[in-house]
Write a protein that holds these residues in place. Structure first.
Motif, PDB file in Angstrom:
ATOM      1  N   GLU A   1       0.833  -1.211   0.000  1.00 18.68           N
ATOM      2  CA  GLU A   1       0.000   0.000   0.000  1.00 18.68           C
ATOM      3  C   GLU A   1       0.862   1.253   0.000  1.00 18.68           C
ATOM      4  N   TYR A   2       1.893   1.257   0.842  1.00 16.98           N
ATOM      5  CA  TYR A   2       2.729   2.450   0.974  1.00 16.98           C
ATOM      6  C   TYR A   2       3.530   2.715  -0.294  1.00 16.98           C
ATOM      7  N   LEU A   3       4.169   1.670  -0.835  1.00 18.04           N
ATOM      8  CA  LEU A   3       4.993   1.852  -2.032  1.00 18.04           C
ATOM      9  C   LEU A   3       4.150   2.199  -3.259  1.00 18.04           C
ATOM     10  N   ALA A   4       2.970   1.594  -3.337  1.00 15.79           N
ATOM     11  CA  ALA A   4       2.081   1.895  -4.465  1.00 15.79           C
ATOM     12  C   ALA A   4       1.667   3.363  -4.441  1.00 15.79           C
ATOM     13  N   LYS A   5       1.443   3.924  -3.243  1.00 11.10           N
ATOM     14  CA  LYS A   5       1.078   5.336  -3.136  1.00 11.10           C
ATOM     15  C   LYS A   5       2.214   6.252  -3.582  1.00 11.10           C
ATOM     16  N   GLN A   6       3.454   5.727  -3.506  1.00 11.93           N
ATOM     17  CA  GLN A   6       4.615   6.500  -3.948  1.00 11.93           C
ATOM     18  C   GLN A   6       4.865   6.354  -5.442  1.00 11.93           C
ATOM     19  N   GLY A   7       4.007   5.578  -6.118  1.00 13.71           N
ATOM     20  CA  GLY A   7       4.110   5.455  -7.560  1.00 13.71           C
ATOM     21  C   GLY A   7       4.861   4.251  -8.069  1.00 13.71           C
ATOM     22  N   PHE A   8       5.290   3.361  -7.168  1.00 17.42           N
ATOM     23  CA  PHE A   8       6.012   2.164  -7.592  1.00 17.42           C
ATOM     24  C   PHE A   8       5.038   1.068  -8.026  1.00 17.42           C
ATOM     25  N   VAL A   9       5.518   0.208  -8.911  1.00 15.86           N
ATOM     26  CA  VAL A   9       4.798  -1.024  -9.234  1.00 15.86           C
ATOM     27  C   VAL A   9       5.275  -2.066  -8.231  1.00 15.86           C
ATOM     28  N   VAL A  10       4.357  -2.704  -7.519  1.00 19.25           N
ATOM     29  CA  VAL A  10       4.732  -3.606  -6.425  1.00 19.25           C
ATOM     30  C   VAL A  10       4.121  -4.981  -6.637  1.00 19.25           C
ATOM     31  N   THR A  11       4.939  -6.017  -6.456  1.00 16.70           N
ATOM     32  CA  THR A  11       4.457  -7.395  -6.529  1.00 16.70           C
ATOM     33  C   THR A  11       4.809  -8.097  -5.224  1.00 16.70           C
ATOM     34  N   PRO A  12       3.840  -8.772  -4.583  1.00 13.39           N
ATOM     35  CA  PRO A  12       4.133  -9.473  -3.337  1.00 13.39           C
ATOM     36  C   PRO A  12       4.542 -10.920  -3.574  1.00 13.39           C
ATOM     37  N   ALA A  13       5.310 -11.462  -2.635  1.00 14.15           N
ATOM     38  CA  ALA A  13       5.663 -12.883  -2.657  1.00 14.15           C
ATOM     39  C   ALA A  13       5.796 -13.333  -1.204  1.00 14.15           C
ATOM     40  N   GLU A  14       5.164 -14.456  -0.870  1.00 16.42           N
ATOM     41  CA  GLU A  14       5.154 -14.902   0.523  1.00 16.42           C
ATOM     42  C   GLU A  14       6.311 -15.834   0.857  1.00 16.42           C
ATOM     43  N   SER A  15       7.109 -16.208  -0.147  1.00 15.88           N
ATOM     44  CA  SER A  15       8.217 -17.128   0.085  1.00 15.88           C
ATOM     45  C   SER A  15       9.270 -16.952  -1.004  1.00 15.88           C
TER      46      SER A  15
ATOM     47  N   ARG B   1      10.921 -16.453  -6.809  1.00 18.18           N
ATOM     48  CA  ARG B   1      11.609 -16.957  -8.009  1.00 18.18           C
ATOM     49  C   ARG B   1      10.648 -17.015  -9.197  1.00 18.18           C
ATOM     50  N   ASP B   2       9.416 -17.397  -8.918  1.00 22.31           N
ATOM     51  CA  ASP B   2       8.429 -17.434 -10.010  1.00 22.31           C
ATOM     52  C   ASP B   2       8.255 -16.043 -10.625  1.00 22.31           C
ATOM     53  N   VAL B   3       8.223 -15.021  -9.778  1.00 23.54           N
ATOM     54  CA  VAL B   3       8.078 -13.652 -10.278  1.00 23.54           C
ATOM     55  C   VAL B   3       9.318 -13.244 -11.072  1.00 23.54           C
ATOM     56  N   LEU B   4      10.500 -13.523 -10.523  1.00 22.05           N
ATOM     57  CA  LEU B   4      11.747 -13.118 -11.162  1.00 22.05           C
ATOM     58  C   LEU B   4      11.969 -13.823 -12.498  1.00 22.05           C
ATOM     59  N   ASP B   5      11.401 -15.003 -12.636  1.00 20.49           N
ATOM     60  CA  ASP B   5      11.547 -15.749 -13.887  1.00 20.49           C
ATOM     61  C   ASP B   5      10.647 -15.215 -14.999  1.00 20.49           C
ATOM     62  N   THR B   6       9.662 -14.419 -14.624  1.00 17.77           N
ATOM     63  CA  THR B   6       8.690 -13.968 -15.627  1.00 17.77           C
ATOM     64  C   THR B   6       8.628 -12.455 -15.807  1.00 17.77           C
TER      65      THR B   6
ATOM     66  N   PRO C   1      20.942 -13.908 -15.985  1.00 12.32           N
ATOM     67  CA  PRO C   1      20.046 -13.926 -14.825  1.00 12.32           C
ATOM     68  C   PRO C   1      19.134 -15.149 -14.822  1.00 12.32           C
ATOM     69  N   ASN C   2      18.670 -15.545 -15.999  1.00 10.76           N
ATOM     70  CA  ASN C   2      17.860 -16.747 -16.150  1.00 10.76           C
ATOM     71  C   ASN C   2      18.404 -17.541 -17.334  1.00 10.76           C
ATOM     72  N   PRO C   3      19.276 -18.526 -17.086  1.00  7.85           N
ATOM     73  CA  PRO C   3      19.896 -19.283 -18.179  1.00  7.85           C
ATOM     74  C   PRO C   3      18.895 -19.978 -19.088  1.00  7.85           C
ATOM     75  N   GLU C   4      17.682 -20.242 -18.578  1.00  2.00           N
ATOM     76  CA  GLU C   4      16.666 -20.889 -19.404  1.00  2.00           C
ATOM     77  C   GLU C   4      16.069 -19.921 -20.430  1.00  2.00           C
ATOM     78  N   LYS C   5      16.224 -18.621 -20.174  1.00  2.00           N
ATOM     79  CA  LYS C   5      15.729 -17.602 -21.104  1.00  2.00           C
ATOM     80  C   LYS C   5      16.846 -16.592 -21.343  1.00  2.00           C
ATOM     81  N   PRO C   6      17.907 -17.025 -22.025  1.00  2.00           N
ATOM     82  CA  PRO C   6      19.092 -16.170 -22.193  1.00  2.00           C
ATOM     83  C   PRO C   6      18.807 -14.907 -22.984  1.00  2.00           C
ATOM     84  N   GLN C   7      19.379 -13.812 -22.528  1.00  2.00           N
ATOM     85  CA  GLN C   7      19.212 -12.529 -23.189  1.00  2.00           C
ATOM     86  C   GLN C   7      20.514 -11.988 -23.759  1.00  2.00           C
ATOM     87  N   ALA C   8      21.646 -12.320 -23.145  1.00  2.00           N
ATOM     88  CA  ALA C   8      22.939 -11.805 -23.609  1.00  2.00           C
ATOM     89  C   ALA C   8      23.479 -12.638 -24.771  1.00  2.00           C
TER      90      ALA C   8
END
Length: 243
Positions: free
Chosen positions: A22-36, A41-46, A214-221
């Motif tokens: 709530e606080y970060l969103a009010k400051q204009g950031f895009v925020v994604t939660p993760a409980e573990s 990792r699921d978020v970082l992979d996508t 960062p994600n060898p399964e989806k190489p970018q470099a």
């Protein structure tokens, strides 16, 4: 600063997550939660993430373990949440690559100031990194020093590489956005001719990706051009290619 930066909040405490979101969103950031750590990792992979807010005391995989693994795979900024007075965790957290820490309970304004400071610092460091035109080349989450012939993580620590991986990095660095066939890569890396059916280069590139992507399964470099070979695509440059 704010509006485009994506912050991942990793905390098993739902109340803390909701407060920060709530606080970060009010400051204009895009925020994604993760409980573990697994959810993070699921978020970082996508999705691309600019900064991770990470609680160190979580059930299952704790924050220190996740921070250590995250720093090996990525240069994303990390701000730790620690228990008040828990000096050991703070020191260890900074040693494994976190950029800053905030002790619970925290003042939201101080927390925001630290977040913005880390984002400004990482943005300056990213902007200062030479790419291809200089003697230091950015490969994913690493920097390759062409003069010293050494590979470094974004935190400055040296990444060990084999002689073959060194030659491959030089070949790619000297040929950005140019598709190199397997034969050509073997020739450049070994300074000799090669068997045109030798697929060992695929194994070597795969091992190199484990260190730089960062994600060898989806190489970018270092991207695959199917049926031909590989192409090094500097950050934000170059033609599209298949992974």
């Amino acid at each position: 600063m704010s509006g485009n930066e994506h912050i991942l909040v990793v905390d098993d405490d739902a109340e803390v997550r909701d407060l920060l979101i709530e606080y970060l969103a009010k400051q204009g950031f895009v925020v994604t939660p993760a409980e573990s750590a697994a959810c993070a990792r699921d978020v970082l992979d996508t999705r691309a993430v600019d900064l991770v807010v990470l609680d160190l005391q979580m059930p299952g995989e704790d924050g220190l373990s996740f921070a250590r693994d995250l720093r090996r795979r990525s240069g994303v900024a990390i701000v730790m949440l620690t228990a008040s007075g828990d000096t050991i965790d703070r020191v260890v957290g900074l040693e494994v690559g976190a950029d800053d820490y905030v002790a619970k309970p925290f003042d939201p304004r101080e927390f925001l100031a630290r977040i913005r400071s880390v984002l400004r610092r990482t943005r300056r460091e990213s902007a200062a990194e030479p790419v291809v035109d200089g003697r230091t080349v950015r490969f994913g989450r690493c920097l390759f020093d062409l003069e010293a012939r050494r590979l470094y993580a974004l935190d400055g620590s040296e990444v060990p590489i084999t002689a073959m991986q060194l030659e491959l990095l030089e070949a790619f660095a000297n040929n950005p956005n140019r598709v190199l066939s397997r034969d050509r890569l073997l020739d450049l890396a070994h300074k000799r001719g090669s068997d045109p059916f030798d697929r060992s280069i695929d194994i070597r590139v795969a091992r190199l990706r484990q260190k730089i992507e960062p994600n060898p399964e989806k190489p970018q470099a270092i991207r695959t051009v199917h049926g031909i070979g590989y192409v090094f695509v500097p950050s934000g440059q170059g033609p599209s290619a298949e992974g």
